[in-house]
Design a protein around this motif. Structure first.
Motif, PDB file in Angstrom:
ATOM      1  N   LEU A  59       4.292   3.766  -3.620  1.00  0.00           N
ATOM      2  CA  LEU A  59       5.467   4.129  -4.417  1.00  0.00           C
ATOM      3  C   LEU A  59       6.018   5.502  -4.048  1.00  0.00           C
ATOM      4  CD1 LEU A  59       4.343   2.792  -7.916  1.00  0.00           C
ATOM      5  CD2 LEU A  59       5.589   1.612  -6.111  1.00  0.00           C
ATOM      6  N   LEU A  60       5.146   6.415  -3.688  1.00  0.00           N
ATOM      7  CA  LEU A  60       5.609   7.794  -3.451  1.00  0.00           C
ATOM      8  C   LEU A  60       5.847   8.099  -1.982  1.00  0.00           C
ATOM      9  CD1 LEU A  60       3.249   9.707  -5.911  1.00  0.00           C
ATOM     10  CD2 LEU A  60       5.662   9.127  -6.239  1.00  0.00           C
ATOM     11  N   ASP A  61       5.083   7.480  -1.106  1.00  0.00           N
ATOM     12  CA  ASP A  61       5.143   7.877   0.310  1.00  0.00           C
ATOM     13  C   ASP A  61       5.495   6.744   1.257  1.00  0.00           C
ATOM     14  OD1 ASP A  61       4.504  10.530  -0.250  1.00  0.00           O
ATOM     15  OD2 ASP A  61       2.357  10.069  -0.317  1.00  0.00           O
ATOM     16  N   ASP A  62       5.992   5.641   0.685  1.00  0.00           N
ATOM     17  CA  ASP A  62       6.428   4.537   1.540  1.00  0.00           C
ATOM     18  C   ASP A  62       5.337   3.958   2.431  1.00  0.00           C
ATOM     19  OD1 ASP A  62       9.003   4.127   0.713  1.00  0.00           O
ATOM     20  OD2 ASP A  62       9.841   5.683   2.026  1.00  0.00           O
ATOM     21  N   VAL A  63       4.078   4.128   2.042  1.00  0.00           N
ATOM     22  CA  VAL A  63       3.001   3.489   2.806  1.00  0.00           C
ATOM     23  C   VAL A  63       3.134   1.974   2.610  1.00  0.00           C
ATOM     24  CG1 VAL A  63       0.486   3.159   2.922  1.00  0.00           C
ATOM     25  CG2 VAL A  63       1.436   5.459   2.621  1.00  0.00           C
ATOM     26  N   PRO A  64       3.100   1.201   3.707  1.00  0.00           N
ATOM     27  CA  PRO A  64       3.235  -0.253   3.549  1.00  0.00           C
ATOM     28  C   PRO A  64       2.114  -0.812   2.671  1.00  0.00           C
ATOM     29  CG  PRO A  64       3.316   0.374   5.863  1.00  0.00           C
ATOM     30  CD  PRO A  64       2.923   1.601   5.100  1.00  0.00           C
ATOM     31  N   LEU A  65       2.466  -1.732   1.795  1.00  0.00           N
ATOM     32  CA  LEU A  65       1.496  -2.282   0.848  1.00  0.00           C
ATOM     33  C   LEU A  65       0.280  -2.887   1.553  1.00  0.00           C
ATOM     34  CD1 LEU A  65       1.416  -2.840  -2.375  1.00  0.00           C
ATOM     35  CD2 LEU A  65       1.729  -5.196  -1.660  1.00  0.00           C
ATOM     36  N   VAL A  66       0.508  -3.539   2.671  1.00  0.00           N
ATOM     37  CA  VAL A  66      -0.599  -4.200   3.376  1.00  0.00           C
ATOM     38  C   VAL A  66      -1.693  -3.208   3.781  1.00  0.00           C
ATOM     39  CG1 VAL A  66       0.426  -6.325   4.247  1.00  0.00           C
ATOM     40  CG2 VAL A  66       0.832  -4.191   5.453  1.00  0.00           C
ATOM     41  N   LYS A  67      -1.280  -1.966   4.014  1.00  0.00           N
ATOM     42  CA  LYS A  67      -2.252  -0.935   4.407  1.00  0.00           C
ATOM     43  C   LYS A  67      -3.181  -0.559   3.261  1.00  0.00           C
ATOM     44  CE  LYS A  67      -1.684   2.693   7.617  1.00  0.00           C
ATOM     45  NZ  LYS A  67      -0.920   3.812   8.175  1.00  0.00           N
ATOM     46  N   THR A  68      -2.774  -0.864   2.030  1.00  0.00           N
ATOM     47  CA  THR A  68      -3.545  -0.436   0.868  1.00  0.00           C
ATOM     48  C   THR A  68      -4.499  -1.529   0.384  1.00  0.00           C
ATOM     49  OG1 THR A  68      -1.955  -1.259  -0.775  1.00  0.00           O
ATOM     50  CG2 THR A  68      -1.538   0.916   0.150  1.00  0.00           C
ATOM     51  N   ILE A  69      -4.444  -2.702   1.012  1.00  0.00           N
ATOM     52  CA  ILE A  69      -5.263  -3.841   0.562  1.00  0.00           C
ATOM     53  C   ILE A  69      -6.690  -3.727   1.095  1.00  0.00           C
ATOM     54  CG2 ILE A  69      -5.550  -6.359   0.679  1.00  0.00           C
ATOM     55  CD1 ILE A  69      -2.497  -6.581   0.853  1.00  0.00           C
ATOM     56  N   VAL A  70      -7.649  -3.853   0.198  1.00  0.00           N
ATOM     57  CA  VAL A  70      -9.043  -3.890   0.629  1.00  0.00           C
ATOM     58  C   VAL A  70      -9.666  -5.211   0.177  1.00  0.00           C
ATOM     59  CG1 VAL A  70      -9.444  -1.392   0.696  1.00  0.00           C
ATOM     60  CG2 VAL A  70      -9.753  -2.617  -1.440  1.00  0.00           C
ATOM     61  N   ALA A  71     -10.676  -5.652   0.881  1.00  0.00           N
ATOM     62  CA  ALA A  71     -11.318  -6.919   0.534  1.00  0.00           C
ATOM     63  C   ALA A  71     -12.460  -6.672  -0.434  1.00  0.00           C
ATOM     64  CB  ALA A  71     -11.828  -7.593   1.799  1.00  0.00           C
ATOM     65  N   SER A  72     -12.466  -7.454  -1.503  1.00  0.00           N
ATOM     66  CA  SER A  72     -13.620  -7.471  -2.389  1.00  0.00           C
ATOM     67  C   SER A  72     -14.380  -8.766  -2.065  1.00  0.00           C
ATOM     68  CB  SER A  72     -13.143  -7.407  -3.834  1.00  0.00           C
ATOM     69  OG  SER A  72     -14.172  -7.761  -4.697  1.00  0.00           O
ATOM     70  N   GLN A  73     -15.354  -9.136  -2.883  1.00  0.00           N
ATOM     71  CA  GLN A  73     -16.175 -10.315  -2.574  1.00  0.00           C
ATOM     72  C   GLN A  73     -15.352 -11.571  -2.296  1.00  0.00           C
ATOM     73  OE1 GLN A  73     -19.287 -10.023  -2.220  1.00  0.00           O
ATOM     74  NE2 GLN A  73     -20.087  -8.435  -3.561  1.00  0.00           N
ATOM     75  N   HIS A  74     -14.472 -11.892  -3.240  1.00  0.00           N
ATOM     76  CA  HIS A  74     -13.803 -13.190  -3.159  1.00  0.00           C
ATOM     77  C   HIS A  74     -12.298 -13.085  -3.264  1.00  0.00           C
ATOM     78  CE1 HIS A  74     -15.220 -12.148  -7.176  1.00  0.00           C
ATOM     79  NE2 HIS A  74     -14.048 -12.592  -7.576  1.00  0.00           N
ATOM     80  N   LEU A  75     -11.816 -11.867  -3.431  1.00  0.00           N
ATOM     81  CA  LEU A  75     -10.367 -11.701  -3.465  1.00  0.00           C
ATOM     82  C   LEU A  75      -9.997 -10.339  -2.890  1.00  0.00           C
ATOM     83  CD1 LEU A  75     -10.270  -9.704  -6.114  1.00  0.00           C
ATOM     84  CD2 LEU A  75     -10.038 -11.818  -7.348  1.00  0.00           C
ATOM     85  N   ASP A  76      -8.704 -10.152  -2.639  1.00  0.00           N
ATOM     86  CA  ASP A  76      -8.239  -8.876  -2.104  1.00  0.00           C
ATOM     87  C   ASP A  76      -7.737  -7.996  -3.237  1.00  0.00           C
ATOM     88  OD1 ASP A  76      -8.930  -9.658   0.394  1.00  0.00           O
ATOM     89  OD2 ASP A  76      -6.889 -10.044   1.095  1.00  0.00           O
ATOM     90  N   VAL A  77      -7.815  -6.698  -3.017  1.00  0.00           N
ATOM     91  CA  VAL A  77      -7.513  -5.752  -4.085  1.00  0.00           C
ATOM     92  C   VAL A  77      -6.672  -4.595  -3.540  1.00  0.00           C
ATOM     93  CG1 VAL A  77      -8.534  -4.188  -5.797  1.00  0.00           C
ATOM     94  CG2 VAL A  77      -9.770  -6.260  -5.140  1.00  0.00           C
TER      95      VAL A  77
END
Ligand code: ADP
Ligand code: MG
Length: 250
Positions: free
Chosen positions: A64-82
């Protein structure tokens, strides 16, 4: 891809518990591809899924503040992405105060990310802040968890007003359903408030009721959803049933 925001500006009504366990039900039982976005600086959803909120490289604040692409912020948890959250989200309202089209930032980020999930679930903070507004603008439907206690309906008018106002920006926005949480069927107060909710929300009130359950409260401290923690518990059965209702919605 369906986007669902779990919102209620009241704290402690089981938004996070519902977001985590509904998302986990969809992923583990429904075999859906799920992304959970934590939009609360407390980062409880992040922690509940076994992630260390203080070790995140990025949060939605960077989007929201620095235009970082959302995909870059996704991390994998056990069974879903977060997309996790931590205190970096705390000052965001002030930072966004002077930003033109601030309400649209998350919606645009999601659009640009061209995500490939079946469901995106957003866990909102206990406020009607700009972060929650971003969720409500980016989402299709809203699920409102409510505790059947005195004052339950107080404040709901503000949430409904906000939702109605935001349909000007997001015409698709609607209340998908209301779910009763931490329900104690032996309490007459709970029964009375439950009847009041049925009256007020009609068809929007989910038939599934989430019972008060110590297992549901314990699971997050192990970084597990209720399905990994104790899949035969009444809490797991209830969230499984809620998932079925959500999947069955047109
Ligand atoms: P919110 O996100 O709305 O602030 P939480 O999901 O964090 O609410 O829930 C508030 C507290 O209640 C947490 O400690 C949580 O573990 C507990 N809790 C949530 N749902 C239940 C339930 N069905 N039975 C017992 N405790 C619950
Ligand atoms: Mg929460």
């Amino acid at each position: 891809m369906e986007i669902i925001a779990i919102a209620n500006q009241k704290g402690g009504v089981a938004k996070t518990t519902t977001a985590v366990n509904l998302a986990s039900a969809l992923a583990l039982i429904g075999k859906k591809r799920v992304l959970l976005i934590d939009l609360d600086a407390q980062g409880n959803a992040t922690t509940s899924l076994g992630l260390d909120k203080n070790e995140l490289d990025y949060t939605v604040a960077d989007v929201l503040l620095d235009d970082v692409p959302l995909v870059k912020t996704i991390v994998a948890s056990q069974h879903l992405d977060v997309v996790g959250a931590n205190r970096d989200l705390a000052g965001i309202d002030v930072s966004l105060a002077d930003v033109a089209n601030a309400p649209l930032l998350l919606k645009n980020a999601l659009k640009n990310a061209k995500l490939d999930y079946d469901y995106v679930i957003m866990d909102c903070a206990p406020s009607l802040s700009m972060l929650t507004v971003n969720a409500l603008v980016a989402t299709d439907g809203v699920i409102i968890p409510m505790q059947c206690e005195y004052f339950a309906l107080e404040g709901i008018a503000d949430l409904i007003d906000t939702i109605e106002k935001l349909t000007q920006i997001n015409p698709k926005l609607y209340i998908r359903g209301v779910v009763r949480t931490m329900y104690d069927g032996r309490s007459t107060l709970a029964q009375d408030v439950s009847a009041e909710l049925a009256n007020y929300f009609g068809e929007k009130l989910y038939k599934t009721v989430i019972p008060r359950s110590i297992r549901l409260a314990e699971a997050p401290s192990f970084g597990k959803s209720i399905f990994e923690y104790e899949k035969s518990s009444k809490g797991a059965i209830a969230y499984h049933q809620l998932m079925n209702e959500v999947l069955g919605q047109p």
